[in-house]
Design an enzyme around this catalytic site. Structure first.
Site, PDB file in Angstrom:
ATOM      1  N   THR A   1      -9.507  75.412 -31.862  1.00 38.05           N
ATOM      2  CA  THR A   1      -8.205  75.411 -32.524  1.00 38.05           C
ATOM      3  C   THR A   1      -8.349  75.463 -34.044  1.00 38.05           C
ATOM      4  O   THR A   1      -9.377  75.032 -34.593  1.00 38.05           O
ATOM      5  CB  THR A   1      -7.453  74.119 -32.124  1.00 38.05           C
ATOM      6  N   ASP A   2      -7.291  75.914 -34.724  1.00 37.87           N
ATOM      7  CA  ASP A   2      -7.295  75.899 -36.191  1.00 37.87           C
ATOM      8  C   ASP A   2      -7.158  74.468 -36.733  1.00 37.87           C
ATOM      9  O   ASP A   2      -7.382  74.222 -37.906  1.00 37.87           O
ATOM     10  CB  ASP A   2      -6.181  76.799 -36.752  1.00 37.87           C
ATOM     11  N   GLU A   3      -6.794  73.517 -35.835  1.00 42.05           N
ATOM     12  CA  GLU A   3      -6.541  72.151 -36.315  1.00 42.05           C
ATOM     13  C   GLU A   3      -7.816  71.473 -36.817  1.00 42.05           C
ATOM     14  O   GLU A   3      -7.748  70.488 -37.542  1.00 42.05           O
ATOM     15  CB  GLU A   3      -5.850  71.326 -35.220  1.00 42.05           C
TER      16      GLU A   3
ATOM     17  N   TYR B   1      -7.224  64.299 -31.632  1.00 41.32           N
ATOM     18  CA  TYR B   1      -7.373  65.588 -30.934  1.00 41.32           C
ATOM     19  C   TYR B   1      -8.257  66.535 -31.741  1.00 41.32           C
ATOM     20  O   TYR B   1      -9.268  67.051 -31.240  1.00 41.32           O
ATOM     21  CB  TYR B   1      -6.002  66.234 -30.680  1.00 41.32           C
TER      22      TYR B   1
ATOM     23  N   LYS C   1     -12.029  68.130 -30.988  1.00 35.94           N
ATOM     24  CA  LYS C   1     -12.307  69.567 -30.911  1.00 35.94           C
ATOM     25  C   LYS C   1     -13.367  69.947 -31.960  1.00 35.94           C
ATOM     26  O   LYS C   1     -14.255  70.748 -31.686  1.00 35.94           O
ATOM     27  CB  LYS C   1     -11.025  70.386 -31.143  1.00 35.94           C
TER      28      LYS C   1
HETATM   29  P1  NAD Z   1      -3.400  72.608 -21.579  1.00 34.99           P
HETATM   30  O1  NAD Z   1      -3.316  71.134 -21.844  1.00 34.99           O
HETATM   31  O2  NAD Z   1      -2.168  73.357 -21.213  1.00 34.99           O
HETATM   32  O3  NAD Z   1      -4.456  72.877 -20.416  1.00 34.99           O
HETATM   33  C1  NAD Z   1      -5.683  72.218 -20.336  1.00 34.99           C
HETATM   34  C2  NAD Z   1      -6.252  72.447 -18.939  1.00 34.99           C
HETATM   35  O4  NAD Z   1      -7.518  71.760 -18.868  1.00 34.99           O
HETATM   36  C3  NAD Z   1      -5.380  71.873 -17.819  1.00 34.99           C
HETATM   37  O5  NAD Z   1      -5.268  72.791 -16.761  1.00 34.99           O
HETATM   38  C4  NAD Z   1      -6.127  70.616 -17.383  1.00 34.99           C
HETATM   39  O6  NAD Z   1      -5.920  70.294 -16.017  1.00 34.99           O
HETATM   40  C5  NAD Z   1      -7.579  71.012 -17.663  1.00 34.99           C
HETATM   41  N1  NAD Z   1      -8.443  69.835 -17.882  1.00 34.99           N
HETATM   42  C6  NAD Z   1      -8.181  68.779 -18.700  1.00 34.99           C
HETATM   43  N2  NAD Z   1      -9.178  67.877 -18.605  1.00 34.99           N
HETATM   44  C7  NAD Z   1     -10.102  68.392 -17.748  1.00 34.99           C
HETATM   45  C8  NAD Z   1     -11.351  67.930 -17.249  1.00 34.99           C
HETATM   46  N3  NAD Z   1     -11.857  66.743 -17.629  1.00 34.99           N
HETATM   47  N4  NAD Z   1     -12.038  68.710 -16.377  1.00 34.99           N
HETATM   48  C9  NAD Z   1     -11.527  69.914 -15.982  1.00 34.99           C
HETATM   49  N5  NAD Z   1     -10.342  70.381 -16.394  1.00 34.99           N
HETATM   50  C10 NAD Z   1      -9.633  69.630 -17.268  1.00 34.99           C
HETATM   51  O7  NAD Z   1      -4.098  73.209 -22.869  1.00 34.99           O
HETATM   52  P2  NAD Z   1      -3.874  74.635 -23.565  1.00 34.99           P
HETATM   53  O8  NAD Z   1      -2.781  74.518 -24.543  1.00 34.99           O
HETATM   54  O9  NAD Z   1      -3.844  75.690 -22.542  1.00 34.99           O
HETATM   55  O10 NAD Z   1      -5.228  74.747 -24.397  1.00 34.99           O
HETATM   56  C11 NAD Z   1      -6.400  75.333 -23.811  1.00 34.99           C
HETATM   57  C12 NAD Z   1      -7.520  75.323 -24.834  1.00 34.99           C
HETATM   58  O11 NAD Z   1      -7.141  76.061 -25.982  1.00 34.99           O
HETATM   59  C13 NAD Z   1      -7.881  73.919 -25.331  1.00 34.99           C
HETATM   60  O12 NAD Z   1      -9.269  73.852 -25.480  1.00 34.99           O
HETATM   61  C14 NAD Z   1      -7.184  73.823 -26.682  1.00 34.99           C
HETATM   62  O13 NAD Z   1      -7.873  72.949 -27.539  1.00 34.99           O
HETATM   63  C15 NAD Z   1      -7.259  75.249 -27.152  1.00 34.99           C
HETATM   64  N6  NAD Z   1      -6.178  75.686 -28.074  1.00 34.99           N
HETATM   65  C16 NAD Z   1      -4.859  75.451 -27.763  1.00 34.99           C
HETATM   66  C17 NAD Z   1      -3.873  75.912 -28.628  1.00 34.99           C
HETATM   67  C18 NAD Z   1      -2.407  75.716 -28.298  1.00 34.99           C
HETATM   68  O14 NAD Z   1      -1.561  76.051 -29.143  1.00 34.99           O
HETATM   69  N7  NAD Z   1      -2.046  75.232 -27.125  1.00 34.99           N
HETATM   70  C19 NAD Z   1      -4.218  76.581 -29.791  1.00 34.99           C
HETATM   71  C20 NAD Z   1      -5.572  76.799 -30.066  1.00 34.99           C
HETATM   72  C21 NAD Z   1      -6.544  76.349 -29.197  1.00 34.99           C
HETATM   73  P1  TYD Z   2       2.966  70.573 -31.057  1.00 37.17           P
HETATM   74  O1  TYD Z   2       3.714  71.544 -30.209  1.00 37.17           O
HETATM   75  O2  TYD Z   2       2.700  69.206 -30.506  1.00 37.17           O
HETATM   76  O3  TYD Z   2       1.618  71.275 -31.523  1.00 37.17           O
HETATM   77  P2  TYD Z   2       0.534  70.789 -32.656  1.00 37.17           P
HETATM   78  O4  TYD Z   2       0.729  69.357 -32.950  1.00 37.17           O
HETATM   79  O5  TYD Z   2      -0.748  71.056 -31.940  1.00 37.17           O
HETATM   80  O6  TYD Z   2       0.748  71.682 -33.845  1.00 37.17           O
HETATM   81  O7  TYD Z   2       3.773  70.384 -32.398  1.00 37.17           O
HETATM   82  C1  TYD Z   2       4.114  71.489 -33.219  1.00 37.17           C
HETATM   83  C2  TYD Z   2       4.804  70.938 -34.433  1.00 37.17           C
HETATM   84  O8  TYD Z   2       6.051  70.369 -34.036  1.00 37.17           O
HETATM   85  C3  TYD Z   2       4.049  69.813 -35.117  1.00 37.17           C
HETATM   86  O9  TYD Z   2       4.235  69.918 -36.524  1.00 37.17           O
HETATM   87  C4  TYD Z   2       4.711  68.542 -34.593  1.00 37.17           C
HETATM   88  C5  TYD Z   2       6.132  68.993 -34.373  1.00 37.17           C
HETATM   89  N1  TYD Z   2       6.858  68.317 -33.258  1.00 37.17           N
HETATM   90  C6  TYD Z   2       8.141  67.811 -33.473  1.00 37.17           C
HETATM   91  O10 TYD Z   2       8.695  67.894 -34.592  1.00 37.17           O
HETATM   92  N2  TYD Z   2       8.794  67.224 -32.426  1.00 37.17           N
HETATM   93  C7  TYD Z   2       8.233  67.115 -31.188  1.00 37.17           C
HETATM   94  O11 TYD Z   2       8.864  66.532 -30.256  1.00 37.17           O
HETATM   95  C8  TYD Z   2       6.917  67.653 -30.974  1.00 37.17           C
HETATM   96  C9  TYD Z   2       6.247  67.553 -29.630  1.00 37.17           C
HETATM   97  C10 TYD Z   2       6.268  68.258 -32.050  1.00 37.17           C
END
Ligand code: NAD
Ligand code: TYD
Length: 351
Positions: free
Chosen positions: A132-134, A157, A161
């Site tokens: 992630t970019d975070e 988090y 990562k």
């Molecule tokens: P998500 O929470 O929707 O899905 C995570 C999946 O991992 C789920 O299906 C869960 O059951 C599985 N999982 C969790 N713990 C596990 C374990 N111990 N063993 C096996 N499986 C397990 O997450 P997402 O948003 O789809 O993110 C997927 C990946 O992409 C993550 O690594 C996250 O850090 C990265 N990412 C997410 C975003 C975003 O905006 N959502 C952006 C950049 C990177």
């Molecule tokens: P989120 O979807 O949790 O993603 P991330 O924290 O990984 O960026 O949140 C996106 C943005 O929205 C973040 O700045 C936090 C804000 N946010 C709210 O303002 N209200 C909410 O209920 C949630 C879940 C997030």
């Protein structure tokens, strides 16, 4: 036949990556390993679950014995690792779970991959780590994260990562394991669990519930449609050389309040409500602890080297996303009630 292990394939982004690979590469077997935590949902994959090149395995990446046996048995040729605990707010209340899955789980996979690479370095091709970019921390009003920006995570988090990214690089430097890392900005789109900002607000608007905006809603996120992320992973996986890192993002920065105002407007129309109705649901609440102000990705390297670019403008992608949630009421109802986990528990392939 080549075997790719995708971890976390029942989650939001993972399910889009699994679908893309299963459909695009019929000669490759895709193994989806997922623990099915609250975030994992096999209903995300019903359209491909019966394809001959798709296999689901329920399991926990934190369980080293299980992972080692699984790798010994299947001798995967590559891993695309998405399994993670992914929600910042949950990491604030339960950081240790993030250390287990995101750090220890990743190291378990790296160890198992290292064994396969040692056994036959020509057959084990790639450990692709999705990050992630975070990890880069927070920007002020200007500037962009590049691949060389120093890591500066602020939430449990992003710290977990960042730690996993460091381990992945260490396995390249120390053991020569062929790895690649991509760091992507915030994703949105179908199958996003409704604890994250956009799906939570879609669900709340539909049900006439308050829209909780942290602080003043001034925090900025750089949004990318989830299918564009999946395409980027495909392009990188197939075209890069080991040791490389790419930033993925759509140059699409929005303050949270502007995202929610746009969403309210789109949903006024789709739900036949008078203009301005949904905005009245906006409710400013206590800010998130350690809330990063701004994320913004420079994806020039990916665009120039590998020719990837985002396919959708945000307005169009958000419209498409709202349509998906309105057309998939049962999915939303099931994930909000937790019903999906009971149903699918009976279906997984036992080890
Ligand atoms: P998500 O929470 O929707 O899905 C995570 C999946 O991992 C789920 O299906 C869960 O059951 C599985 N999982 C969790 N713990 C596990 C374990 N111990 N063993 C096996 N499986 C397990 O997450 P997402 O948003 O789809 O993110 C997927 C990946 O992409 C993550 O690594 C996250 O850090 C990265 N990412 C997410 C975003 C975003 O905006 N959502 C952006 C950049 C990177
Ligand atoms: P989120 O979807 O949790 O993603 P991330 O924290 O990984 O960026 O949140 C996106 C943005 O929205 C973040 O700045 C936090 C804000 N946010 C709210 O303002 N209200 C909410 O209920 C949630 C879940 C997030």
């Amino acid at each position: 036949m080549m075997k790719i292990l995708i971890t976390g394939g029942a989650g939001f982004i993972g399910s889009h990556v699994v679908r893309l690979f299963v459909n695009k590469y019929p000669d490759v077997t895709i193994y989806n390993l997922d623990k099915l935590t609250y975030a994992g949902n096999l209903a995300n994959l019903t359209d491909i679950e019966n394809k001959p090149n798709y296999k689901f395995i329920k399991g926990d990446i934190v369980d080293a014995n299980f992972i080692n046996k699984l790798f010994e048995e299947h001798k995967f040729n590559a891993v695309i690792h998405l399994a993670a605990e992914s929600h910042v707010d949950r990491s604030i209340t339960n950081p240790l779970e993030f250390v287990y899955t995101n750090v220890i789980g990743t190291v378990n996979l790296l160890n198992a991959a290292k064994q396969l690479y040692k056994l036959d370095s020509l057959k084990f091709k790639m450990f692709y780590h999705v990050s992630t970019d975070e990890v880069y921390g927070s920007l002020g009003d200007t500037g962009l994260f590049t691949e060389t920006t120093s890591y500066d995570p602020h939430s449990p988090y992003s710290a977990s990562k960042a730690s996993s990214d460091h381990f992945v690089r260490a396995y390249y430097d120390t053991y020569g394991l062929p790895v690649v890392i991509s760091n992507c900005s915030n994703n949105y789109g179908p199958n996003h669990f409704p604890e994250k900002l956009i799906p939570l607000c879609i669900s709340n608007i539909k049900n006439n519930k308050p829209l909780p905006i942290y602080g003043k809603g001034e925090n900025v996120r750089d949004w990318l449609f989830v299918e564009d992320h999946a395409r980027a992973i495909d392009v990188i996986f197939h075209n890069t050389k080991p040791g490389n890192t790419y930033n993925i993002g759509g140059h699409n920065e929005w303050t949270n309040i502007d995202v929610i105002r746009l969403l309210c407007k789109i949903m006024d129309k789709k739900l036949n409500r008078a203009e301005g109705t949904n905005e009245k649901l906006i409710s400013f609440v206590k800010d998130r602890a350690g809330h990063d102000l701004r994320y913004a990705i420079d994806s020039t390297k990916l665009q120039k080297e590998l020719g990837w670019k985002p396919s959708l403008q945000f307005e169009e992608g958000l419209d498409k996303t709202v349509d998906w949630y309105l057309q998939n009421e049962e999915w939303l109802r099931n994930v909000t009630s937790g019903e999906y986990q009971k149903y699918y528990d009976a279906q997984y392939v036992k080890r």
